[in-house]
Design an enzyme around this catalytic site. Structure first.
Site, PDB file in Angstrom:
ATOM      1  N   GLY A   1       0.852  -1.186   0.000  1.00 26.85           N
ATOM      2  CA  GLY A   1       0.000   0.000   0.000  1.00 26.85           C
ATOM      3  C   GLY A   1       0.884   1.230   0.000  1.00 26.85           C
ATOM      4  N   CYS A   2       0.510   2.239   0.721  1.00 26.07           N
ATOM      5  CA  CYS A   2       1.310   3.462   0.820  1.00 26.07           C
ATOM      6  C   CYS A   2       2.692   3.127   1.365  1.00 26.07           C
ATOM      7  CB  CYS A   2       0.604   4.469   1.726  1.00 26.07           C
ATOM      8  SG  CYS A   2       1.550   5.984   1.969  1.00 26.07           S
ATOM      9  N   PHE A   3       3.723   3.668   0.742  1.00 23.34           N
ATOM     10  CA  PHE A   3       5.092   3.295   1.130  1.00 23.34           C
ATOM     11  C   PHE A   3       5.607   3.985   2.381  1.00 23.34           C
ATOM     12  CE2 PHE A   3       6.098   5.731  -3.065  1.00 23.34           C
ATOM     13  CZ  PHE A   3       5.757   6.954  -2.532  1.00 23.34           C
ATOM     14  N   TRP A   4       4.938   5.004   2.883  1.00 19.77           N
ATOM     15  CA  TRP A   4       5.455   5.769   4.023  1.00 19.77           C
ATOM     16  C   TRP A   4       5.637   4.927   5.275  1.00 19.77           C
ATOM     17  CZ3 TRP A   4       1.455  10.238   3.282  1.00 19.77           C
ATOM     18  CH2 TRP A   4       1.826  11.015   2.171  1.00 19.77           C
TER      19      TRP A   4
END
Length: 182
Positions: A15-18
């Site tokens: 999903g979001c890489f953060w």
């Protein structure tokens, strides 16, 4: 005579890489974890084009790690703890193939290990639904824009970070305390 430390590469999309980048950068043996894009069909993807869902790329984190300090299998276990591997082409409200759960293998050994770990997790029945994580050979890695690197560390009070990433990071730090850098 000292020998150079062996470094390997692993690439994960959750999903979001953060969040994934923030967690992986805290592990002993991880030299770098960099947010980026992989698995698409355009030559020079950027955040806007990847978010459109038209490039085929996934948001990923590419990890350089010392296998004598942390194994690929351990990195996979951390990866599976940080996202819902049962959601096809999404993570929560982030919807699209760019948010797919994916392990890009950099060797046949990584492909085999990832397959075995998915089988183990399935047998352990840790998830309420089947794991849909894609296993694919690594392709060209495109680092994300500078403002994405270390995003959580630089923006812990940003709404998305506070409500979505901070709770995951707290759980991760508790579950994997024995693997965290001093």
């Amino acid at each position: 005579m000292a020998t150079a430390q062996q470094i390997e590469i692993a690439t994960f999309g959750a999903g979001c890489f953060w969040c994934l980048e923030a967690a992986l950068n805290e592990l002993t043996g991880v030299k770098t974890a960099i947010s980026g894009y992989m698995g698409g069909h355009t030559a020079n993807p950027d955040y806007r084009s990847v978010c459109s869902g038209n490039t085929g790329h996934a948001e990923v984190v590419q990890v350089q790690f010392a296998p004598e300090q942390i194994s690929f299998a351990t990195l996979c276990r951390v990866f599976f703890s940080l996202h819902d591997a049962t959601q096809l082409n999404r993570q929560g409200n982030d919807i699209g193939t760019q948010y797919r759960s994916v392990i890009f293998s950099h060797s046949p050994a990584q492909q085999t290990q990832a397959t075995q770990i998915i089988e183990q997790l399935t047998n352990e029945a840790l998830f309420d639904a089947p794991i849909v994580t894609e296993l694919s050979p690594a392709t060209v890695f495109h680092p994300a824009e500078d403002y994405h690197q270390g995003y959580y560390k630089q923006n812990p009070l940003q709404g998305y970070c506070q409500f979505l990433i901070s709770p995951k990071m707290a759980k991760f730090r508790k579950q994997f305390a024995h693997l965290l850098q001093g």
